[in-house]
Design a protein around this motif. Structure first.
Motif, PDB file in Angstrom:
ATOM      1  N   GLY A 237      95.731 -26.968  37.631  1.00 25.32           N
ATOM      2  CA  GLY A 237      96.254 -26.545  36.374  1.00 25.32           C
ATOM      3  C   GLY A 237      97.331 -25.489  36.485  1.00 25.32           C
ATOM      4  N   GLN A 238      97.933 -25.301  37.639  1.00 20.06           N
ATOM      5  CA  GLN A 238      98.991 -24.310  37.785  1.00 20.06           C
ATOM      6  C   GLN A 238     100.314 -24.871  37.254  1.00 20.06           C
ATOM      7  N   CYS A 239     101.295 -23.999  37.064  1.00 20.62           N
ATOM      8  CA  CYS A 239     102.561 -24.405  36.445  1.00 20.62           C
ATOM      9  C   CYS A 239     103.285 -25.463  37.260  1.00 20.62           C
ATOM     10  N   GLY A 240     103.299 -25.336  38.587  1.00 25.14           N
ATOM     11  CA  GLY A 240     103.973 -26.333  39.419  1.00 25.14           C
ATOM     12  C   GLY A 240     103.324 -27.692  39.317  1.00 25.14           C
ATOM     13  N   PHE A 241     102.003 -27.724  39.180  1.00 24.61           N
ATOM     14  CA  PHE A 241     101.283 -28.978  38.991  1.00 24.61           C
ATOM     15  C   PHE A 241     101.739 -29.652  37.706  1.00 24.61           C
ATOM     16  N   GLY A 242     101.906 -28.865  36.644  1.00 23.54           N
ATOM     17  CA  GLY A 242     102.361 -29.424  35.372  1.00 23.54           C
ATOM     18  C   GLY A 242     103.728 -30.057  35.497  1.00 23.54           C
TER      19      GLY A 242
ATOM     20  N   GLU B  94     100.271 -21.135  31.162  1.00 17.58           N
ATOM     21  CA  GLU B  94     100.798 -19.904  30.571  1.00 17.58           C
ATOM     22  C   GLU B  94      99.730 -19.169  29.772  1.00 17.58           C
ATOM     23  N   ALA B  95      98.836 -19.912  29.158  1.00 15.60           N
ATOM     24  CA  ALA B  95      97.799 -19.305  28.325  1.00 15.60           C
ATOM     25  C   ALA B  95      96.409 -19.514  28.923  1.00 15.60           C
ATOM     26  N   GLY B  96      96.365 -19.858  30.205  1.00 18.98           N
ATOM     27  CA  GLY B  96      95.095 -20.089  30.878  1.00 18.98           C
ATOM     28  C   GLY B  96      95.138 -21.390  31.655  1.00 18.98           C
ATOM     29  N   PRO B  97      94.213 -21.579  32.589  1.00 15.34           N
ATOM     30  CA  PRO B  97      94.198 -22.782  33.414  1.00 15.34           C
ATOM     31  C   PRO B  97      94.182 -24.060  32.584  1.00 15.34           C
ATOM     32  N   TRP B  98      95.003 -25.010  32.979  1.00 18.73           N
ATOM     33  CA  TRP B  98      95.109 -26.343  32.382  1.00 18.73           C
ATOM     34  C   TRP B  98      95.685 -26.334  30.970  1.00 18.73           C
TER      35      TRP B  98
END
Length: 93
Positions: free
Chosen positions: A1-6, A72-76
């Motif tokens: 759920g990190q930003c790079g994963f998104g 940004e507002a928490g995991p996933w």
């Protein structure tokens, strides 16, 4: 759920780019365009914070960009927000 994963879920990015604060450096080393000019579909990248942050640019209005980012507002979690284009570098994969 990190930003790079998104980002990797939404567009095709090279593997092993490191933490978000390294993405612009990786891109430059590998001939990928990095600019201060935003465009829809580019990746907004920031070195802010310990690991930095990346988000997808989904709208541009003058000097403001609307981004969609994960974690940004928490995991996933996925959040959209407006911010100043000057807060980011933009990577064109």
């Amino acid at each position: 759920g990190q930003c790079g994963f998104g980002i990797a879920k939404w567009i095709c990015v090279p593997p092993n780019m490191g933490n978000a604060n390294e993405w612009d450096d990786y891109a430059r080393r590998n001939g990928i365009k990095v600019s201060s000019v935003p465009a829809v579909g580019s990746v907004a990248q920031s070195d802010a914070g310990y690991y930095g942050h990346v988000s997808m640019v989904i709208a541009v209005d003058g000097n403001q960009v609307r981004t969609r980012g994960m974690n940004e507002a928490g995991p996933w979690s996925v959040r959209e927000r407006w911010s100043s284009a000057s807060d980011w570098d933009f990577i064109y994969f």
